[in-house]
Design a protein around this motif. Sequence first.
Motif, PDB file in Angstrom:
ATOM      1  N   SER A  11       0.952  -1.232  -0.143  1.00  0.00           N
ATOM      2  CA  SER A  11       0.171  -0.031  -0.239  1.00  0.00           C
ATOM      3  C   SER A  11       0.973   1.454  -0.115  1.00  0.00           C
ATOM      4  O   SER A  11       0.471   2.407  -0.148  1.00  0.00           O
ATOM      5  CB  SER A  11      -1.111  -0.019   1.086  1.00  0.00           C
ATOM      6  N   ARG A  12       2.163   1.257   0.362  1.00  0.00           N
ATOM      7  CA  ARG A  12       2.999   2.337   0.201  1.00  0.00           C
ATOM      8  C   ARG A  12       4.142   2.284  -0.976  1.00  0.00           C
ATOM      9  O   ARG A  12       5.194   2.949  -0.906  1.00  0.00           O
ATOM     10  CB  ARG A  12       3.867   2.226   1.606  1.00  0.00           C
ATOM     11  N   ILE A  13       3.709   1.419  -2.005  1.00  0.00           N
ATOM     12  CA  ILE A  13       4.434   1.607  -3.122  1.00  0.00           C
ATOM     13  C   ILE A  13       3.567   2.061  -4.192  1.00  0.00           C
ATOM     14  O   ILE A  13       2.486   1.331  -4.584  1.00  0.00           O
ATOM     15  CB  ILE A  13       4.823   0.155  -3.602  1.00  0.00           C
ATOM     16  N   ALA A  14       4.011   3.002  -4.996  1.00  0.00           N
ATOM     17  CA  ALA A  14       3.523   3.628  -6.128  1.00  0.00           C
ATOM     18  C   ALA A  14       4.078   2.998  -7.466  1.00  0.00           C
ATOM     19  O   ALA A  14       5.468   2.910  -7.367  1.00  0.00           O
ATOM     20  CB  ALA A  14       3.462   5.094  -6.015  1.00  0.00           C
ATOM     21  N   ILE A  15       3.417   2.658  -8.460  1.00  0.00           N
ATOM     22  CA  ILE A  15       4.052   2.459  -9.829  1.00  0.00           C
ATOM     23  C   ILE A  15       3.873   3.459 -10.600  1.00  0.00           C
ATOM     24  O   ILE A  15       2.822   4.609 -10.675  1.00  0.00           O
ATOM     25  CB  ILE A  15       3.448   1.079 -10.352  1.00  0.00           C
ATOM     26  N   GLY A  16       4.810   3.734 -11.728  1.00  0.00           N
ATOM     27  CA  GLY A  16       4.841   4.639 -12.728  1.00  0.00           C
ATOM     28  C   GLY A  16       4.960   4.394 -14.183  1.00  0.00           C
ATOM     29  O   GLY A  16       5.716   3.325 -14.272  1.00  0.00           O
ATOM     30  N   ASN A  17       4.451   4.998 -15.044  1.00  0.00           N
ATOM     31  CA  ASN A  17       4.937   4.699 -16.404  1.00  0.00           C
ATOM     32  C   ASN A  17       6.356   5.504 -16.727  1.00  0.00           C
ATOM     33  O   ASN A  17       6.451   6.444 -16.974  1.00  0.00           O
ATOM     34  CB  ASN A  17       4.008   5.568 -17.222  1.00  0.00           C
ATOM     35  N   GLY A  18       7.394   4.930 -15.883  1.00  0.00           N
ATOM     36  CA  GLY A  18       8.694   5.371 -15.982  1.00  0.00           C
ATOM     37  C   GLY A  18       8.629   6.007 -14.544  1.00  0.00           C
ATOM     38  O   GLY A  18       7.365   6.566 -14.032  1.00  0.00           O
ATOM     39  N   SER A  19       9.874   6.384 -14.003  1.00  0.00           N
ATOM     40  CA  SER A  19       9.699   7.247 -12.722  1.00  0.00           C
ATOM     41  C   SER A  19       9.443   8.542 -13.052  1.00  0.00           C
ATOM     42  O   SER A  19       8.914   9.068 -12.000  1.00  0.00           O
ATOM     43  CB  SER A  19      10.982   7.047 -11.856  1.00  0.00           C
ATOM     44  N   ILE A  57       5.878   9.389 -12.058  1.00  0.00           N
ATOM     45  CA  ILE A  57       5.554   9.575 -10.577  1.00  0.00           C
ATOM     46  C   ILE A  57       6.118  11.044 -10.138  1.00  0.00           C
ATOM     47  O   ILE A  57       5.240  11.752  -9.576  1.00  0.00           O
ATOM     48  CB  ILE A  57       6.289   8.551  -9.739  1.00  0.00           C
ATOM     49  N   LEU A  58       7.185  11.505 -10.959  1.00  0.00           N
ATOM     50  CA  LEU A  58       7.746  12.816 -10.649  1.00  0.00           C
ATOM     51  C   LEU A  58       6.661  13.768 -10.995  1.00  0.00           C
ATOM     52  O   LEU A  58       6.242  14.769 -10.063  1.00  0.00           O
ATOM     53  CB  LEU A  58       9.137  13.319 -11.354  1.00  0.00           C
ATOM     54  N   LEU A  59       6.231  13.678 -12.300  1.00  0.00           N
ATOM     55  CA  LEU A  59       5.057  14.749 -12.828  1.00  0.00           C
ATOM     56  C   LEU A  59       3.885  14.568 -12.080  1.00  0.00           C
ATOM     57  O   LEU A  59       3.302  15.613 -11.768  1.00  0.00           O
ATOM     58  CB  LEU A  59       4.965  14.308 -14.314  1.00  0.00           C
ATOM     59  N   ALA A  60       3.538  13.444 -11.499  1.00  0.00           N
ATOM     60  CA  ALA A  60       2.077  13.431 -10.958  1.00  0.00           C
ATOM     61  C   ALA A  60       2.253  13.636  -9.529  1.00  0.00           C
ATOM     62  O   ALA A  60       1.531  14.444  -8.825  1.00  0.00           O
ATOM     63  CB  ALA A  60       1.770  11.731 -10.785  1.00  0.00           C
ATOM     64  N   ALA A  61       3.587  13.666  -8.817  1.00  0.00           N
ATOM     65  CA  ALA A  61       3.872  14.445  -7.662  1.00  0.00           C
ATOM     66  C   ALA A  61       3.711  15.672  -7.608  1.00  0.00           C
ATOM     67  O   ALA A  61       3.281  16.298  -6.808  1.00  0.00           O
ATOM     68  CB  ALA A  61       5.164  13.914  -6.837  1.00  0.00           C
ATOM     69  N   GLY A  62       4.246  16.262  -8.525  1.00  0.00           N
ATOM     70  CA  GLY A  62       4.197  17.797  -8.973  1.00  0.00           C
ATOM     71  C   GLY A  62       2.521  18.270  -9.028  1.00  0.00           C
ATOM     72  O   GLY A  62       2.507  19.227  -8.072  1.00  0.00           O
ATOM     73  N   LYS A  96      -1.607   7.306  -2.872  1.00  0.00           N
ATOM     74  CA  LYS A  96      -3.069   7.699  -3.101  1.00  0.00           C
ATOM     75  C   LYS A  96      -3.358   8.857  -3.959  1.00  0.00           C
ATOM     76  O   LYS A  96      -4.250   8.875  -4.901  1.00  0.00           O
ATOM     77  CB  LYS A  96      -3.940   7.653  -1.696  1.00  0.00           C
ATOM     78  N   ALA A  97      -2.647   9.923  -3.574  1.00  0.00           N
ATOM     79  CA  ALA A  97      -2.922  11.226  -4.481  1.00  0.00           C
ATOM     80  C   ALA A  97      -2.339  11.114  -5.761  1.00  0.00           C
ATOM     81  O   ALA A  97      -2.903  11.508  -6.912  1.00  0.00           O
ATOM     82  CB  ALA A  97      -1.861  12.279  -3.624  1.00  0.00           C
ATOM     83  N   LEU A  98      -1.149  10.224  -5.962  1.00  0.00           N
ATOM     84  CA  LEU A  98      -0.619  10.039  -7.320  1.00  0.00           C
ATOM     85  C   LEU A  98      -1.883   9.535  -8.308  1.00  0.00           C
ATOM     86  O   LEU A  98      -2.029   9.839  -9.516  1.00  0.00           O
ATOM     87  CB  LEU A  98       0.638   9.102  -7.226  1.00  0.00           C
ATOM     88  N   ASP A  99      -2.637   8.475  -7.803  1.00  0.00           N
ATOM     89  CA  ASP A  99      -3.594   7.727  -8.535  1.00  0.00           C
ATOM     90  C   ASP A  99      -4.774   8.764  -8.705  1.00  0.00           C
ATOM     91  O   ASP A  99      -5.538   8.748  -9.653  1.00  0.00           O
ATOM     92  CB  ASP A  99      -4.045   6.547  -7.678  1.00  0.00           C
ATOM     93  N   GLN A 100      -4.984   9.577  -7.891  1.00  0.00           N
ATOM     94  CA  GLN A 100      -5.939  10.789  -8.145  1.00  0.00           C
ATOM     95  C   GLN A 100      -5.935  11.691  -9.454  1.00  0.00           C
ATOM     96  O   GLN A 100      -6.678  11.990 -10.125  1.00  0.00           O
ATOM     97  CB  GLN A 100      -6.196  11.664  -6.826  1.00  0.00           C
ATOM     98  N   VAL A 101      -4.321  11.791  -9.676  1.00  0.00           N
ATOM     99  CA  VAL A 101      -4.292  12.800 -10.581  1.00  0.00           C
ATOM    100  C   VAL A 101      -3.960  12.088 -11.830  1.00  0.00           C
ATOM    101  O   VAL A 101      -3.420  12.664 -13.130  1.00  0.00           O
ATOM    102  CB  VAL A 101      -3.072  13.668 -10.435  1.00  0.00           C
ATOM    103  N   ARG A 102      -3.736  10.634 -11.833  1.00  0.00           N
ATOM    104  CA  ARG A 102      -3.394  10.049 -13.551  1.00  0.00           C
ATOM    105  C   ARG A 102      -4.597   9.378 -13.930  1.00  0.00           C
ATOM    106  O   ARG A 102      -5.337   9.056 -13.418  1.00  0.00           O
ATOM    107  CB  ARG A 102      -2.142   9.205 -13.015  1.00  0.00           C
ATOM    108  N   GLN A 103      -4.190   9.134 -15.207  1.00  0.00           N
ATOM    109  CA  GLN A 103      -5.253   8.291 -15.939  1.00  0.00           C
ATOM    110  C   GLN A 103      -4.940   6.823 -15.332  1.00  0.00           C
ATOM    111  O   GLN A 103      -4.002   6.436 -14.713  1.00  0.00           O
ATOM    112  CB  GLN A 103      -4.764   7.957 -17.323  1.00  0.00           C
TER     113      GLN A 103
END
Length: 366
Positions: free
Chosen positions: A78-86, A89-94, A240-247
């Motif tokens: 639950s504390r691991i986020a996956i990304g379309n490349g890291s 994750i950076l852009l979604a964190a922004g 959780k927040a990353l998933d809110q802002v991504r497709q």
Amino acid sequence: MAIEFSQRIRRIASYPAAGGYADDVPAVRLASNESPYPPLSAVREAIQRASSSLNRYPDPSNSLLRRRLSERYGVPASRIAIGNGSCDILLAAGEALLEPGAEVVYAWPSFSVYPHLSAASGARAITVALDGSERHDLGAMLKEITVATRLVLVCNPNNPTSTAVPLQGIAEFIAEAPPYVCVIVDEAYCEFNLLDDPDASIELLKAHPNLVLLRTFSKVHGLCGLRVGFALCGSEELPKALDQVRQPFFCNALAQAAAVEALAHQDEVEDRVARTVAERISVGERLAALGIEVADSQANFCWLQLGEERDELEVMDGLLQRGVLVRGGRALGSETPALRVTYGTSQENERFLDALAEVLSLAPTR
Ligand SMILES: Cc1ncc(COP(=O)(O)O)c(C=O)c1O
């Protein structure tokens, strides 16, 4: 009439992509910090197997990959986020953390994607110069944190300068940083860092819910063509927040399958690191013999100073004419003529060193 774009489009600089990708000319590609080693046959087989279900959407929660990462790193899934490349994750964190009025702090020169985060969000970027050894100055970065700071980016080892700060410095930094600030330690190259055990930073997650360790399958695992990265987080908040802002389906099925398989081959990771470190040492010795100043690399690339009297573009052009593609330092934030050069295979590195010696009109040292 021309199309009217948003304000942010005027602020966002285009990514300074390396040239040469579209050319048919076989080049020694040392410009993008890629692995010179192709994916393992077991990984290619896993991709092949996964390709038979491409009529289905990928698993949107990346469950198997997060489970395997959890087993490998001892961090709850639950504390691991996956990304379309890291980068994803950076852009979604922004997007999740920044907005006008907020501040993001990072060192400069550092990874060329970081300025995108403030440009896209309208937040203020506070950049902090590296120290005299081209390392992060964590003390100076700490001083830039204010009530407006939402995000701090620490690139360790740093791209483009290849240097790393010891884990002790990171531990002291995160202990001092206020808990409301998200601290992302970008560890894209951590496997190549011999200053500390690459997995030792994970221990810090237990005490710091605001800490995020950003990692990728693009570098040591050699899967950058597939795009898959991950973040090990100190709490569930950021995933959780990353998933809110991504497709919803940001990580494709082949990438998930390949990453799961790649994780099962830790011995190969160690082997690749050993080969890269051997190249790092021998290229470093050759460059030193040519009288070229090289930063203390803890990555799969080096950062070399050409000297004020040289024309960086001319040197790059000379290398390109000899079939060698590298990155110019100025485009990556250097104020002096510099090159960032990925370590390739021994043959590729020989070609680079011979070409450089020729371009700089120096005799090869061999
Ligand atoms: C410091 C750093 N972080 C992140 C990345 C992004 O890697 P990817 O999006 O391929 O995972 C790179 C790629 O070069 C990098 O140098």
